[in-house]
Design an enzyme around this catalytic site. Structure first.
Site, short mmCIF file in Angstrom:
data_model
loop_
_atom_site.label_atom_id
_atom_site.label_comp_id
_atom_site.label_asym_id
_atom_site.label_seq_id
_atom_site.Cartn_x
_atom_site.Cartn_y
_atom_site.Cartn_z
N HIS A 112 0.84 -1.20 0.00
CA HIS A 112 0.00 0.00 0.00
C HIS A 112 0.87 1.26 0.00
CE1 HIS A 112 -3.45 2.56 1.15
NE2 HIS A 112 -2.58 3.17 1.93
N GLU A 113 1.89 1.28 0.86
CA GLU A 113 2.76 2.46 0.94
C GLU A 113 3.62 2.61 -0.32
OE1 GLU A 113 2.18 4.54 3.15
OE2 GLU A 113 0.91 3.26 4.38
N HIS A 124 1.73 4.35 -3.03
CA HIS A 124 1.71 5.81 -2.91
C HIS A 124 2.93 6.42 -3.60
CE1 HIS A 124 -1.79 6.03 -0.51
NE2 HIS A 124 -1.27 5.59 0.63
#
Length: 202
Positions: free
Chosen positions: A135-136, A139
């Site tokens: 998820h990170e 980004h």
């Protein structure tokens, strides 16, 4: 696969932010008499410093430290695999004691940093931690972290310009001082609403 919905929203918000910036630039040139090159150089320098300082403060605020490879070899291995599959450079990995399970990403593609809390690593199993890391990394890959920083920079610039306009067009008394603060806060929040829209979506 790139998230077209996120890209489209980033493009729209980026255009809106540019419009706010253009208005602020015109005001600065008209009210303060600054030439366009000075406005451009000054604003780029302002956002650049804000980006660098913001990243440093985010890491310092949680006391982040580099994740040792010998102790967390599995995390490094999984991030290397995820980064390769996403087509990005492996980001710097850091760990911090935050009191709650948490993780965040700062920086840009090619120079990103992912911070995970000790609490997250201790409470989640390996696959769950990998999901958070993915998820990170997303980004960083989608550059939406940079969009957030740029949005905050533009909001700050617009707010500062609004404050000075109030001060220069008023009676320069204590009432104008407090009015400038209020106008600056409202203006900044107005611009940040568009940035928050991206934040919630991402």
């Amino acid at each position: 696969m790139r998230h077209l919905g996120l890209k489209a929203r980033m493009a729209i918000v980026g255009s809106i932010l540019f419009a706010f910036y253009a208005v602020a630039a015109v005001v600065v040139m008209g009210v303060f008499g600054w030439p366009l090159p000075l406005v451009l150089v000054g604003s780029v320098a302002f956002v650049g410093v804000q980006y660098k300082v913001g990243k440093w403060m985010a890491l310092r605020s949680v006391g982040a430290e580099d994740i040792p490879k010998d102790r967390y070899a599995e995390i490094h291995r999984r991030v290397e695999s995820l980064s390769e599959s996403m087509g990005i450079d492996k980001p710097r990995l850091m760990i911090a004691r935050m009191g709650v399970p948490n993780a965040f990403a700062v920086g840009r593609k090619g120079a990103g940093t992912v911070v995970v809390s000790e609490e997250l690593i201790s409470r989640l199993d390996a696959d769950e931690v990998e999901g958070v890391l993915a998820h990170e990394l997303a980004h960083i890959r989608n550059r939406d972290v940079v969009m957030m920083v740029l949005g905050q920079g533009v909001a700050s610039i617009v707010a500062i310009v609004a404050q000075w306009v109030v001060l220069l067009t008023g009676d320069n008394d204590i009432a104008d001082f407090f009015l400038a603060i209020v106008v600056g806060q409202i203006t900044q929040m107005l611009v940040m609403l568009f940035v928050f829209a991206i934040s919630r979506y991402r």
